[in-house]
Design a protein around this motif. Structure first.
Motif, PDB file in Angstrom:
ATOM      1  N   LEU A 147     -21.960  21.675 -33.836  1.00 49.05           N
ATOM      2  CA  LEU A 147     -21.531  20.341 -34.262  1.00 49.05           C
ATOM      3  C   LEU A 147     -22.360  19.784 -35.406  1.00 49.05           C
ATOM      4  CD1 LEU A 147     -20.793  18.676 -30.792  1.00 49.05           C
ATOM      5  CD2 LEU A 147     -19.241  19.931 -32.298  1.00 49.05           C
ATOM      6  N   GLY A 148     -23.428  20.490 -35.800  1.00 45.74           N
ATOM      7  CA  GLY A 148     -24.229  20.052 -36.937  1.00 45.74           C
ATOM      8  C   GLY A 148     -25.048  18.799 -36.690  1.00 45.74           C
ATOM      9  N   ALA A 149     -25.401  18.537 -35.448  1.00 47.46           N
ATOM     10  CA  ALA A 149     -26.176  17.335 -35.125  1.00 47.46           C
ATOM     11  C   ALA A 149     -27.638  17.533 -35.490  1.00 47.46           C
ATOM     12  CB  ALA A 149     -26.056  17.027 -33.633  1.00 47.46           C
ATOM     13  N   PRO A 150     -28.347  16.467 -35.848  1.00 48.81           N
ATOM     14  CA  PRO A 150     -29.795  16.576 -36.059  1.00 48.81           C
ATOM     15  C   PRO A 150     -30.506  16.797 -34.722  1.00 48.81           C
ATOM     16  CG  PRO A 150     -29.116  14.286 -36.171  1.00 48.81           C
ATOM     17  CD  PRO A 150     -27.850  15.092 -36.081  1.00 48.81           C
ATOM     18  N   VAL A 151     -31.713  17.305 -34.778  1.00 46.59           N
ATOM     19  CA  VAL A 151     -32.470  17.588 -33.549  1.00 46.59           C
ATOM     20  C   VAL A 151     -32.681  16.304 -32.753  1.00 46.59           C
ATOM     21  CG1 VAL A 151     -34.679  18.410 -32.638  1.00 46.59           C
ATOM     22  CG2 VAL A 151     -33.591  19.600 -34.551  1.00 46.59           C
ATOM     23  N   LEU A 209     -14.901  18.949 -20.006  1.00 44.37           N
ATOM     24  CA  LEU A 209     -13.732  19.135 -20.862  1.00 44.37           C
ATOM     25  C   LEU A 209     -13.914  18.378 -22.178  1.00 44.37           C
ATOM     26  CD1 LEU A 209     -10.829  20.091 -21.338  1.00 44.37           C
ATOM     27  CD2 LEU A 209     -10.032  18.046 -20.126  1.00 44.37           C
ATOM     28  N   ILE A 210     -14.392  17.133 -22.106  1.00 45.23           N
ATOM     29  CA  ILE A 210     -14.652  16.353 -23.326  1.00 45.23           C
ATOM     30  C   ILE A 210     -15.683  17.068 -24.191  1.00 45.23           C
ATOM     31  CG2 ILE A 210     -15.607  14.183 -24.204  1.00 45.23           C
ATOM     32  CD1 ILE A 210     -14.500  12.833 -21.668  1.00 45.23           C
ATOM     33  N   LEU A 211     -16.729  17.609 -23.557  1.00 44.55           N
ATOM     34  CA  LEU A 211     -17.762  18.316 -24.304  1.00 44.55           C
ATOM     35  C   LEU A 211     -17.188  19.548 -25.002  1.00 44.55           C
ATOM     36  CD1 LEU A 211     -20.852  18.449 -24.904  1.00 44.55           C
ATOM     37  CD2 LEU A 211     -21.065  19.867 -22.852  1.00 44.55           C
ATOM     38  N   ALA A 212     -16.348  20.303 -24.310  1.00 44.34           N
ATOM     39  CA  ALA A 212     -15.774  21.525 -24.895  1.00 44.34           C
ATOM     40  C   ALA A 212     -14.888  21.221 -26.097  1.00 44.34           C
ATOM     41  CB  ALA A 212     -14.981  22.283 -23.835  1.00 44.34           C
ATOM     42  N   LEU A 213     -14.214  20.066 -26.073  1.00 46.46           N
ATOM     43  CA  LEU A 213     -13.286  19.711 -27.147  1.00 46.46           C
ATOM     44  C   LEU A 213     -13.920  18.850 -28.231  1.00 46.46           C
ATOM     45  CD1 LEU A 213     -10.138  18.823 -24.984  1.00 46.46           C
ATOM     46  CD2 LEU A 213     -10.604  20.972 -26.187  1.00 46.46           C
ATOM     47  N   ALA A 214     -15.179  18.464 -28.056  1.00 45.38           N
ATOM     48  CA  ALA A 214     -15.820  17.499 -28.952  1.00 45.38           C
ATOM     49  C   ALA A 214     -15.816  17.972 -30.405  1.00 45.38           C
ATOM     50  CB  ALA A 214     -17.257  17.248 -28.492  1.00 45.38           C
ATOM     51  N   VAL A 271     -18.952  12.403 -29.722  1.00 49.60           N
ATOM     52  CA  VAL A 271     -18.003  12.673 -28.635  1.00 49.60           C
ATOM     53  C   VAL A 271     -18.685  13.518 -27.564  1.00 49.60           C
ATOM     54  CG1 VAL A 271     -15.755  13.673 -28.045  1.00 49.60           C
ATOM     55  CG2 VAL A 271     -16.085  12.537 -30.258  1.00 49.60           C
ATOM     56  N   ALA A 272     -19.545  14.439 -27.983  1.00 53.33           N
ATOM     57  CA  ALA A 272     -20.301  15.242 -27.020  1.00 53.33           C
ATOM     58  C   ALA A 272     -21.185  14.340 -26.159  1.00 53.33           C
ATOM     59  CB  ALA A 272     -21.150  16.282 -27.743  1.00 53.33           C
ATOM     60  N   ALA A 299     -17.815  29.144 -23.882  1.00 55.71           N
ATOM     61  CA  ALA A 299     -18.718  29.135 -22.732  1.00 55.71           C
ATOM     62  C   ALA A 299     -18.573  27.834 -21.946  1.00 55.71           C
ATOM     63  CB  ALA A 299     -20.160  29.311 -23.193  1.00 55.71           C
ATOM     64  N   ILE A 300     -18.477  26.715 -22.670  1.00 53.69           N
ATOM     65  CA  ILE A 300     -18.310  25.423 -22.001  1.00 53.69           C
ATOM     66  C   ILE A 300     -16.943  25.351 -21.325  1.00 53.69           C
ATOM     67  CG2 ILE A 300     -18.256  22.920 -22.349  1.00 53.69           C
ATOM     68  CD1 ILE A 300     -20.139  23.386 -24.761  1.00 53.69           C
TER      69      ILE A 300
END
Length: 396
Positions: A41-45, A92-97, A102-103, A171-172
């Motif tokens: 998702l390219g999020a910062p640490v 499910l929300i996490l897998a589709l984020a 959204v994650a 995997a999620i």
């Protein structure tokens, strides 16, 4: 030990299987979340810390409210089923984020479900137990729950080895299967209604009905939890001592395996001797483990200390819940469990912040020495209260 499993009631078996599948699902996802957030998702640490901080805070803050609500409603099962279902929806929300915001919502929904279900589920376990076998039943449940924590990370390692981190969404998504199974299994658990209430009873059972021993035990546990920081610090220390990432994960799996193996025997022991005595022993083991990590000079020590850590938690986690169930009147049992879990969980967050500050300022030895000292003080205080007869159910 195995023949005694025949005396475990069917609802406890079903709740144990539910926790196994739910924890397998959660622990399959959990090690992958930092990679998913940053690489996929390219999020910062910094977002990793925010996501997990919000998730855990949600789980802890929800428990006292959910416990009170369950007791006021006189029902357990609807909260348990809803909690496991929300955890599946969160994954499910996490897998589709499409983005890390959204994650974050997915993780919050997942942990909100955990917060709703945990006090009511533990109350259901207490409801089908007696004071004579309550430790055994809670230990049995802990063993099943922790077995999922053994299998989940191994599945995650296998997935990374075979498929690689470029397909983490799959995997999620796979984790949704055991999550859904957990909902189907828990739906088969019969509801155990709270005891009938008289018209003269307080319409909202709660804190005023909890005995002094409950508050003393909460205080002792709070002192202990000030030094009980996140397990992430054990992992960081193991890496600091020279273990590879794979070796650290395997050492953590060994810890969970020991925890699973010893939970039932430790629970059975607490049915024979006062539960706080077993918990004091667990605190002393914790102090030994953390002092060992403070003084360790190589990664070899971690292979001894992680299994000992499993012994500590087997002697405290399920047994502590069983003792709370001993102390609380049935009509306020979920309230007592929810408050206890919420307070102690919040202290883990505070302890983790303190541990990080100590590590940055003085190094890992200071972090682990402080935790060992807090555990030793809590053990001594609990032993003194036990000897004085202050930590015992009113019926004893």
């Amino acid at each position: 030990m195995l023949p005694r499993f025949r005396h475990i009631p069917r609802p406890a078996w079903l709740l144990g299987l539910t926790s196994f599948f739910a924890d397998l699902s959660s622990e399959l996802v959990y090690p992958l979340i930092p990679i998913f957030l940053t690489a996929t998702l390219g999020a910062p640490v910094a977002a990793v810390g925010l996501v997990e901080g919000v998730a855990e805070a949600t789980a802890y803050a929800t428990r006292p409210l959910a416990g009170r609500w369950s007791d006021a409603a006189g029902a357990r099962k609807p909260f348990v089923v809803a909690g496991y279902a929300l955890a599946a929806v969160g994954k499910l929300i996490l897998a589709l984020a499409p983005a890390w915001g959204v994650a974050l919502a997915g993780r919050a929904v997942d942990r909100f479900g955990k917060g709703i279900r945990t006090p009511a589920r533990d109350a259901m376990l207490a409801d089908v137990a007696t004071p004579e076998n309550r430790g055994r039943i809670f230990g049995f449940h802990r063993a099943f729950d922790t077995l999922g924590a053994v299998v989940g990370p191994l599945f995650a390692l296998l997935f990374l080895a075979v498929v690689g981190q470029q397909h983490l969404r799959w995997a999620i998504a796979i984790a949704l299967v055991p999550a859904a199974i957990s909902v189907l299994v828990v739906a088969r658990v019969p509801e155990v209604r709270a005891p009938a209430r008289r018209s003269s009873d307080d319409p909202r059972p709660g804190l005023r009905s909890l005995p002094a021993a409950y508050w003393l035990f909460l205080g002792v546990t709070g002192l202990f939890m000030l030094g009980n920081s996140s397990d992430a610090f054990l992992i960081l220390r193991a890496k600091d001592l020279g273990l590879t990432t794979t070796a650290v994960v395997l050492a953590y799996v060994v810890y969970n395996a020991v925890y699973a193996l010893l939970s039932y025997p430790a629970g059975a022991l607490s049915d024979r001797i006062p539960r706080p005595a077993v918990i004091v022993g667990g605190y002393l083991v914790f102090a030994t483990v953390y002092l060992g990590f403070a003084l360790a000079g190589s990664g070899t020590a971690a292979w001894l200390l992680f299994p000992l850590y499993g012994a500590y938690i087997a002697a405290t986690e399920g047994i502590g819940k069983a003792f709370i169930a001993d102390l609380a009147p049935p009509e306020a049992r979920t309230t007592a469990l929810g408050l206890f879990q919420g307070v102690t969980g919040g202290l883990v967050l505070a302890a983790s912040l303190l541990a990080g500050l100590l590590w940055d300022a003085f190094g890992p030895k200071a972090t682990f020495s402080f935790s060992a000292a807090a555990a030793l003080l809590a053990a001594l205080l609990a032993a003194a209260l036990l000897a004085a007869g202050r930590l015992r159910p009113a019926s004893v």
